[in-house]
Write a protein that holds these residues in place. Structure first.
Motif, PDB file in Angstrom:
ATOM      1  N   ASP A  42       0.991  -1.376  -0.215  1.00 56.87           N
ATOM      2  CA  ASP A  42       0.353   0.367  -0.159  1.00 56.87           C
ATOM      3  C   ASP A  42       0.659   1.250   0.103  1.00 56.87           C
ATOM      4  O   ASP A  42       0.479   1.982  -0.194  1.00 56.87           O
ATOM      5  CB  ASP A  42      -0.930  -0.170   0.858  1.00 56.87           C
ATOM      6  CG  ASP A  42      -1.734  -1.459   1.556  1.00 56.87           C
ATOM      7  OD1 ASP A  42      -2.466  -1.232   0.072  1.00 56.87           O
ATOM      8  OD2 ASP A  42      -2.490  -1.466   2.059  1.00 56.87           O
ATOM      9  N   ARG A  43       1.891   0.946   0.252  1.00 55.24           N
ATOM     10  CA  ARG A  43       3.110   2.459   0.452  1.00 55.24           C
ATOM     11  C   ARG A  43       2.770   3.751  -0.959  1.00 55.24           C
ATOM     12  O   ARG A  43       3.167   4.194  -0.656  1.00 55.24           O
ATOM     13  CB  ARG A  43       3.815   1.808   0.096  1.00 55.24           C
ATOM     14  CG  ARG A  43       4.631   1.218   1.929  1.00 55.24           C
ATOM     15  CD  ARG A  43       5.896   0.655   1.795  1.00 55.24           C
ATOM     16  NE  ARG A  43       6.243   0.254   3.157  1.00 55.24           N
ATOM     17  CZ  ARG A  43       6.930  -0.649   3.716  1.00 55.24           C
ATOM     18  NH1 ARG A  43       7.935  -1.251   2.646  1.00 55.24           N
ATOM     19  NH2 ARG A  43       7.131  -1.219   4.855  1.00 55.24           N
ATOM     20  N   VAL A  44       2.876   3.059  -2.001  1.00 58.23           N
ATOM     21  CA  VAL A  44       2.822   3.998  -3.607  1.00 58.23           C
ATOM     22  C   VAL A  44       1.712   4.473  -3.271  1.00 58.23           C
ATOM     23  O   VAL A  44       1.521   5.806  -3.519  1.00 58.23           O
ATOM     24  CB  VAL A  44       2.940   2.671  -4.466  1.00 58.23           C
ATOM     25  CG1 VAL A  44       2.960   3.840  -5.686  1.00 58.23           C
ATOM     26  CG2 VAL A  44       4.518   2.145  -5.039  1.00 58.23           C
ATOM     27  N   ARG A  45       0.418   3.825  -2.734  1.00 58.34           N
ATOM     28  CA  ARG A  45      -1.046   4.652  -2.979  1.00 58.34           C
ATOM     29  C   ARG A  45      -0.514   5.583  -1.562  1.00 58.34           C
ATOM     30  O   ARG A  45      -1.474   7.249  -2.036  1.00 58.34           O
ATOM     31  CB  ARG A  45      -1.802   3.421  -2.179  1.00 58.34           C
ATOM     32  CG  ARG A  45      -3.071   3.628  -2.090  1.00 58.34           C
ATOM     33  CD  ARG A  45      -4.161   3.107  -2.644  1.00 58.34           C
ATOM     34  NE  ARG A  45      -4.348   1.693  -1.397  1.00 58.34           N
ATOM     35  CZ  ARG A  45      -4.916   1.501  -0.394  1.00 58.34           C
ATOM     36  NH1 ARG A  45      -6.321   1.753  -0.184  1.00 58.34           N
ATOM     37  NH2 ARG A  45      -4.250   0.441   0.611  1.00 58.34           N
ATOM     38  N   ALA A  46       0.145   5.308  -0.699  1.00 53.72           N
ATOM     39  CA  ALA A  46      -0.046   6.364   0.179  1.00 53.72           C
ATOM     40  C   ALA A  46       0.256   7.420   0.400  1.00 53.72           C
ATOM     41  O   ALA A  46       0.239   8.288   0.141  1.00 53.72           O
ATOM     42  CB  ALA A  46       0.453   5.644   1.946  1.00 53.72           C
ATOM     43  N   LEU A  47       1.621   6.740  -0.347  1.00 52.33           N
ATOM     44  CA  LEU A  47       2.633   8.285  -0.666  1.00 52.33           C
ATOM     45  C   LEU A  47       1.902   9.281  -1.706  1.00 52.33           C
ATOM     46  O   LEU A  47       2.186  10.506  -1.557  1.00 52.33           O
ATOM     47  CB  LEU A  47       3.400   8.001  -1.179  1.00 52.33           C
ATOM     48  CG  LEU A  47       4.949   7.106  -0.759  1.00 52.33           C
ATOM     49  CD1 LEU A  47       5.993   6.858  -1.538  1.00 52.33           C
ATOM     50  CD2 LEU A  47       5.402   7.872   0.825  1.00 52.33           C
ATOM     51  N   ASN A  48       0.762   8.705  -2.652  1.00 53.46           N
ATOM     52  CA  ASN A  48       0.447   9.189  -3.506  1.00 53.46           C
ATOM     53  C   ASN A  48      -0.591  10.327  -2.876  1.00 53.46           C
ATOM     54  O   ASN A  48      -1.220  11.228  -3.548  1.00 53.46           O
ATOM     55  CB  ASN A  48       0.041   8.793  -4.910  1.00 53.46           C
ATOM     56  CG  ASN A  48       0.695   8.019  -5.688  1.00 53.46           C
ATOM     57  OD1 ASN A  48       1.848   9.092  -6.820  1.00 53.46           O
ATOM     58  ND2 ASN A  48       1.330   7.053  -6.074  1.00 53.46           N
ATOM     59  N   LEU A  49      -1.416   9.377  -1.777  1.00 56.97           N
ATOM     60  CA  LEU A  49      -2.796   9.870  -1.551  1.00 56.97           C
ATOM     61  C   LEU A  49      -2.010  11.436  -0.645  1.00 56.97           C
ATOM     62  O   LEU A  49      -2.906  12.891  -0.981  1.00 56.97           O
ATOM     63  CB  LEU A  49      -3.082   8.937   0.001  1.00 56.97           C
ATOM     64  CG  LEU A  49      -4.597   8.251  -1.028  1.00 56.97           C
ATOM     65  CD1 LEU A  49      -4.595   7.309   0.099  1.00 56.97           C
ATOM     66  CD2 LEU A  49      -5.375   8.763  -1.488  1.00 56.97           C
ATOM     67  N   ASN A  50      -0.557  11.297   0.003  1.00 57.23           N
ATOM     68  CA  ASN A  50      -0.102  12.469   0.981  1.00 57.23           C
ATOM     69  C   ASN A  50       0.367  14.214  -0.312  1.00 57.23           C
ATOM     70  O   ASN A  50       0.376  15.101   0.314  1.00 57.23           O
ATOM     71  CB  ASN A  50       1.360  12.210   1.513  1.00 57.23           C
ATOM     72  CG  ASN A  50       1.803  12.722   1.982  1.00 57.23           C
ATOM     73  OD1 ASN A  50       1.512  13.525   2.928  1.00 57.23           O
ATOM     74  ND2 ASN A  50       3.199  13.635   1.301  1.00 57.23           N
ATOM     75  N   TYR A  51       0.727  12.580  -1.238  1.00 57.18           N
ATOM     76  CA  TYR A  51       0.945  14.273  -2.261  1.00 57.18           C
ATOM     77  C   TYR A  51      -0.094  14.803  -3.271  1.00 57.18           C
ATOM     78  O   TYR A  51       0.198  16.512  -3.249  1.00 57.18           O
ATOM     79  CB  TYR A  51       1.945  13.628  -3.564  1.00 57.18           C
ATOM     80  CG  TYR A  51       2.362  14.512  -4.732  1.00 57.18           C
ATOM     81  CD1 TYR A  51       3.174  14.597  -4.577  1.00 57.18           C
ATOM     82  CD2 TYR A  51       1.577  14.547  -6.088  1.00 57.18           C
ATOM     83  CE1 TYR A  51       3.347  15.915  -5.852  1.00 57.18           C
ATOM     84  CE2 TYR A  51       1.770  15.331  -7.078  1.00 57.18           C
ATOM     85  CZ  TYR A  51       3.096  16.123  -7.387  1.00 57.18           C
ATOM     86  OH  TYR A  51       3.131  17.087  -8.151  1.00 57.18           O
ATOM     87  N   TRP A  52      -1.160  13.946  -3.096  1.00 54.63           N
ATOM     88  CA  TRP A  52      -2.575  14.985  -3.175  1.00 54.63           C
ATOM     89  C   TRP A  52      -2.631  15.913  -1.850  1.00 54.63           C
ATOM     90  O   TRP A  52      -3.507  16.767  -3.003  1.00 54.63           O
ATOM     91  CB  TRP A  52      -3.639  12.908  -3.327  1.00 54.63           C
ATOM     92  CG  TRP A  52      -5.036  13.808  -3.927  1.00 54.63           C
ATOM     93  CD1 TRP A  52      -5.384  14.196  -5.108  1.00 54.63           C
ATOM     94  CD2 TRP A  52      -6.243  14.695  -2.877  1.00 54.63           C
ATOM     95  NE1 TRP A  52      -6.633  14.775  -5.302  1.00 54.63           N
ATOM     96  CE2 TRP A  52      -7.785  14.449  -3.647  1.00 54.63           C
ATOM     97  CE3 TRP A  52      -6.209  13.670  -1.503  1.00 54.63           C
ATOM     98  CZ2 TRP A  52      -8.421  14.855  -3.714  1.00 54.63           C
ATOM     99  CZ3 TRP A  52      -7.985  14.413  -0.773  1.00 54.63           C
ATOM    100  CH2 TRP A  52      -8.885  15.250  -1.701  1.00 54.63           C
ATOM    101  N   ALA A  53      -2.618  15.849  -0.873  1.00 59.05           N
ATOM    102  CA  ALA A  53      -3.131  16.897  -0.376  1.00 59.05           C
ATOM    103  C   ALA A  53      -2.427  17.215  -0.495  1.00 59.05           C
ATOM    104  O   ALA A  53      -3.092  19.026   0.050  1.00 59.05           O
ATOM    105  CB  ALA A  53      -2.970  15.739   1.224  1.00 59.05           C
ATOM    106  N   VAL A  54      -0.817  17.156  -0.571  1.00 58.13           N
ATOM    107  CA  VAL A  54       0.214  18.832  -0.271  1.00 58.13           C
ATOM    108  C   VAL A  54      -0.743  19.252  -1.584  1.00 58.13           C
ATOM    109  O   VAL A  54      -0.207  21.277  -1.813  1.00 58.13           O
ATOM    110  CB  VAL A  54       1.463  18.434  -0.579  1.00 58.13           C
ATOM    111  CG1 VAL A  54       1.910  19.703  -1.618  1.00 58.13           C
ATOM    112  CG2 VAL A  54       2.143  17.475   1.178  1.00 58.13           C
TER     113      VAL A  54
END
Length: 420
Positions: free
Chosen positions: A131-143
């Motif tokens: 799930d790490r790629v998904r999580a890091l992309n969610l964080n990038y989306w929040a930024v």
């Protein structure tokens, strides 16, 4: 949406919320250039120097930040640097001396840089490998979502009282730090603690596969950062300089709408193919600026290179986790973050130099050819990255097994996996 956001641990969502709060409240960081020009009445070259020094400070801070995250843990790096960052932010709004502003901008950048490797490492720590790629992309989306809101909010606050920019920015830093202190435990993996050893940066710099990845990412992100020169091209075509805001909003809108779903669309593709496509889209997008002469045409060029940026982010999210050993995760994130931040300085600096001396068309054609070169380079190193990823996965499995056996001998029963 459920597939994109579901199944992630609660600790991740506290980290994600901290990202959203910080970026939404980063009003002083976004409006710093405008503040220096319109409120303090400094000249443009000085304002550029202040922003550049802040970027250099962030790059410099990422290196000790990674060491702190690995030696003492993620919390000391995140919590220890965020509070002085907030205090420095307040001071930056009060001082009037040009020398003091320069120093404080650099110091602020260093403190913010210290936080980033530990924050990213924490996300990787608490989320399962799949799930790490998904999580890091969610964080990038929040930024990106927060940055869009901050741009609107900053304009309102600047009209009311400019000091509110710095007060709010400092306030959200303190609020998010308090939330992290109360809700996010230490996430440094037990395997990393068990395999404690030298914590210098040499282990990262000697990793040729990873350093090649950092170098190629630095060049790719430098291409993206040349978008700061788009106002020069707009003015040359007779468009108003404020049109830059109208075309660059395409970048934010596409990321907010599409970044959540892009990982699933490219999941079956090889990472080197995704990276090669990403830099080609970026190169083509900027290359087409030489032909653009209307607002719609410029918006189209932004859409093309934004697709490349999104693809690059997806592939980088995967590779930064796969190429970073658990025992040195903070340092690897620090070096990678240093490369990204350096690109934010190099893109406008080199882009401005080329545009001034050789013309903007030369700049955009150069970016196009650099994209082709980077595409070939990413394809060439793909097999080496795959071998490195396989070795690290095997080593991680071995370390976890050793920790499990040690716990079994100590407690008399197998250790239960703890997931914060």
């Amino acid at each position: 949406m459920r597939q994109t956001t579901g199944g992630l641990p609660t600790t991740f969502w506290y980290l994600w919320t901290a990202s959203l709060i910080n970026r939404t409240g980063a009003v002083a960081q976004i409006y710093l250039g405008v503040y220096l020009l319109s409120v303090r009445h400094f000249d443009a070259s000085y304002a550029g120097l202040v922003i550049g020094l802040g970027g250099i400070g962030t790059a410099v801070g990422a290196l000790p930040g990674g060491i702190i995250a690995d030696r003492w843990g993620r919390r000391p790096a995140m919590l220890g640097a965020s509070v002085p960052a907030a205090m420095t932010m307040l001071a930056l709004g009060w001082v009037t001396s040009q020398a003091a502003v320069l120093v404080l901008a650099w110091v602020l950048g260093v403190f913010l840089g210290i936080v980033r490797p530990a924050f990213t490492a924490s996300i990787i720590d608490v989320v399962a490998d799949a799930d790490r790629v998904r999580a890091l992309n969610l964080n990038y989306w929040a930024v990106n979502l927060g940055s869009g809101a901050a741009a609107l909010l900053a304009g309102l606050l600047a009209r009311i009282e400019p000091m509110l920019l710095f007060a709010m920015n400092a306030g959200v830093l303190l609020c998010s730090t308090l939330m992290l202190a109360l809700k996010v435990p230490e996430t440094r993996p037990a395997a990393q603690v068990a395999k404690a050893g030298p914590v210098g940066l040499g282990v990262v710099f000697r990793d040729r596969t990873f350093m090649v990845f950092v170098g190629l990412t630095l060049l790719g992100w430098t291409m993206i950062e040349t978008n700061k020169m788009l106002p020069v091209a707009l003015v040359a075509d007779g468009l108003d300089v404020t049109s830059y805001g109208q075309v660059i909003v395409v970048n934010m809108a596409l990321i907010v709408v599409g970044q959540l779903f892009l990982p699933g669309l490219v999941a079956r593709l090889r990472q080197e193919h995704v990276l090669a496509a990403s830099v080609m889209f970026i190169g083509v997008g900027f290359g087409l600026v030489t032909l653009a002469d209307t607002l719609g045409a410029y918006a189209l060029t932004v859409a093309i290179w934004t697709l490349g940026e999104m693809l690059m982010t997806v592939a980088n999210s995967a590779l930064t986790t796969q190429l970073s050993p658990a025992s040195a995760r903070g340092r690897y994130q620090g070096v990678f973050g240093c490369g990204l931040t350096a690109a934010m300085f190099l893109g406008p600096t080199l882009g401005g130099w080329v545009a001034e001396r050789l013309g903007t068309d030369t700049l955009w054609v150069g970016v196009f050819w650099l994209g082709l070169v980077l595409a070939a380079a990413n394809l060439a190193v793909g097999s080496a990255r795959a071998r490195r990823t396989t070795l690290l996965r095997a080593a991680s499995t071995a370390v976890h097994e050793a920790v499990r056996q040690a716990d079994t001998r100590t407690t008399g029963h197998p250790a239960h996996r703890h997931r914060p």
